[in-house]
Enzyme design. Structure first.
Site, short mmCIF file in Angstrom:
data_model
loop_
_atom_site.label_atom_id
_atom_site.label_comp_id
_atom_site.label_asym_id
_atom_site.label_seq_id
_atom_site.Cartn_x
_atom_site.Cartn_y
_atom_site.Cartn_z
CG HIS A 274 -1.83 1.02 1.46
ND1 HIS A 274 -3.23 1.20 0.82
CD2 HIS A 274 -1.76 2.30 1.60
CE1 HIS A 274 -3.67 2.29 1.11
NE2 HIS A 274 -2.94 3.08 1.53
CD GLU A 275 1.68 3.76 3.48
OE1 GLU A 275 1.80 4.64 3.23
OE2 GLU A 275 0.33 3.22 4.13
CG HIS A 278 0.28 6.34 -0.80
ND1 HIS A 278 -0.44 7.17 -1.37
CD2 HIS A 278 -0.37 5.46 0.28
CE1 HIS A 278 -1.79 6.70 -0.71
NE2 HIS A 278 -1.69 5.99 0.27
CD GLU A 304 -5.76 5.43 0.53
OE1 GLU A 304 -4.85 6.51 0.69
OE2 GLU A 304 -5.75 4.39 0.98
ZN ZN Z 1 -3.04 5.22 1.75
#
Ligand code: ZN
Length: 514
Positions: A274-275, A278, A304
């Site tokens: 997830h990160e 980003h 996101e």
């Molecule tokens: Zn996030």
């Protein structure tokens, strides 16, 4: 044609502001990773000074004078002369600097200080209140924050709903009038889908994810996945923090964090992916435009979308695990002995209505957001009083998810956002989920054999597509324009719903393979 070169006096000043903001971001990163606990109070002062300086520089007469040369303050539009117009990047830059400048000017500085003080206090009280499961302790602070946010909406101004003014901070251009029908469509299809999953004869067991996994090996695997995604460790780091996050000081220095628990494989694994999503966005911004809006990320929803695309569309897919599951088994031969890839795939996709948003699966996640969206609007419009919140929360949980928290710590007190004054933030999570699938569908159409590339571990082809279609543009386009340019369509809930219905229909055995 007037180009960015004309704007050099402005961009030089913006760069100084960015340096202050980046230094503040580095202090915040340190606060969450390595700062000794005793440093908290001094660090808060240091941050406040740097952020204050950055704000003062942005609204300074110096910048105002420069903007007045190029922008009509009435309309907010660049002043154009027909024989010498602005080129596209310059128009975009002026539009976005005007947005930042005029938004910053709208809030009186004593209001900004009051809000900052109240939030800092409220956050400490919230931490205690959640620990003690005592909503009444937090309630007066939340009441103050709601009043301040109502005041802020008045300063910022809005056309239809005061909530729009708050939403605009996180997702420029988004409005309640667009979100309401979007969320209604989602709810109308997600709730019946969830019912079918809950009542399906197929049951998914995810016990395998909660065996004992050595933490340093978990981190080794996380780094392996990040590297395959194209996250550049020469321009990035992976560290540990209580709550995973990503921060960036420049496209050449982007930091992601994760957390790691011995008995909980998904935390570190999906935290990293997830990160990492980003992080790829921030590493993919144009370094030449650093300090200007053209070198900045577009919105929280767009940010996101990048993390959710990698976490869910990729990290919870079969092609991904065909490559990585044998590697995970090599690291954990005892824990995963005799566990087929197919069972592991099912485990990481298990749907289970639960109380806590951050632990929610792909299907139920957005129901948690809709609940918060309804509550926030009612709070800001004054239709719901803070003292009634815990009861309203339980009623809505029952109607959205069919479960009710026994204690407020697992209900209305679970999220940090309100204590930070971040009302209007939650909808960006759902927008991110929708954008993610829309982008991913388009990537599948444009990249030949994307599945086989992923199965071979060549995740980087997807990163390069995202670099070209999304990351490099910064704030050149609005979110609406960018989505149309990248996918040929405006934002729509359809791709996301079709994706969920296909994936979970197949996994839970109530529709054919799709
Ligand atoms: Zn996030």
């Amino acid at each position: 044609m007037k180009t960015l070169a004309t704007l050099a006096p402005l961009t030089a000043r913006l760069l100084e502001i960015q340096h202050l903001a980046s230094a503040a971001a580095l202090l915040s990163w340190d606060q969450e990773t390595y700062m000794p606990p005793g440093g908290g109070a001094a660090r808060a002062e240091q941050l406040a000074t740097l952020q204050g300086l950055a704000h003062d520089k942005l609204v300074s007469p110096d910048i105002e004078r420069l903007l007045a040369r190029w922008i009509d303050f009435q309309s907010g539009q660049p002043v154009d002369t027909p024989d010498d117009p602005w080129d596209e990047p310059s128009r975009a830059l002026l539009r976005e600097v005007w947005r930042d400048f005029s938004r910053a000017k709208k809030l009186p500085s004593d209001f900004v200080k009051r809000l900052g003080r109240e939030c800092s206090l409220a956050q400490q009280v919230w931490t205690e209140a959640r620990k003690k499961n005592d909503f009444r302790m937090f309630a007066p602070h939340l009441q103050t924050i709601v009043s301040l946010k109502q005041e802020e909406a008045q300063y910022r101004g809005y056309k239809e709903s005061p909530y729009d003014a708050l939403l605009d901070t996180y997702e420029p251009g988004m409005a309640v009038s667009q979100l309401t029908p979007l969320f209604a469509t989602l709810r109308a299809r997600l709730v019946p889908l969830l019912e079918r999953v809950v009542n399906a004869s197929v049951k998914v067991d995810d016990q395998v994810l909660f065996r004992s996994y050595d933490t340093s090996r978990q981190l080794e695997f996380g780094r392996m996945v990040l590297t395959a995604m194209g996250y550049d460790f020469n321009r990035g780091r992976l560290d540990l923090s209580a709550h995973p996050f990503t921060t960036s000081f420049h496209p050449t220095d982007v930091r992601v964090t994760t957390r790691v628990y011995r008995q909980e494989l998904p935390a570190c694994l999906f935290g990293c992916i997830h990160e990492g999503g980003h992080g790829l966005y921030d590493q993919g911004l144009d370094p030449e435009r650093y300090g200007t809006p053209l070198g900045d990320s577009l919105s929280l929803g767009l940010h996101e979308s990048q993390s959710r695309l990698w976490e869910n569309c990729v990290g919870r897919s079969r092609p991904f695990w065909r490559h990585f599951y044998p590697r995970l088994q090599q690291l954990f031969p005892d824990q995963l002995a005799g566990v087929e890839m197919e069972s592991f795939y099912a485990a990481v996709n298990r749907v289970n209505p639960s109380l806590i948003r951050v632990e929610a699966d792909e299907l139920t996640y957005n129901l948690h957001i809709m609940l918060r969206f309804e509550i926030e609007q009612d709070l800001i419009r004054g239709r719901l009083s803070v003292e009634d919140l815990p009861g309203v929360w339980r009623d809505k949980m029952k109607s959205f998810l069919g479960i009710v928290p026994e204690q407020d710590a697992d209900g209305v007190l679970q999220d940090v956002h309100w204590s930070l004054g971040a009302i209007g933030y939650f909808p960006t999570y759902t927008l991110g989920n929708l954008y993610a699938v829309q982008f991913y569908d388009q990537a599948r159409r444009e990249i030949p054999h994307l599945s086989s590339e992923l199965e071979a571990g060549r995740l980087v082809v997807l990163k390069e597509w995202l670099n070209q279609k999304i990351h490099r543009w910064g704030r050149t386009y609005s979110a609406d324009q960018l989505v149309r340019r990248a996918t040929g369509q405006p934002l729509s809930p359809e791709p996301f719903l079709a994706y969920l219905e296909g994936k979970f229909g197949e996994l839970y055995g109530f529709s054919g393979f799709s």
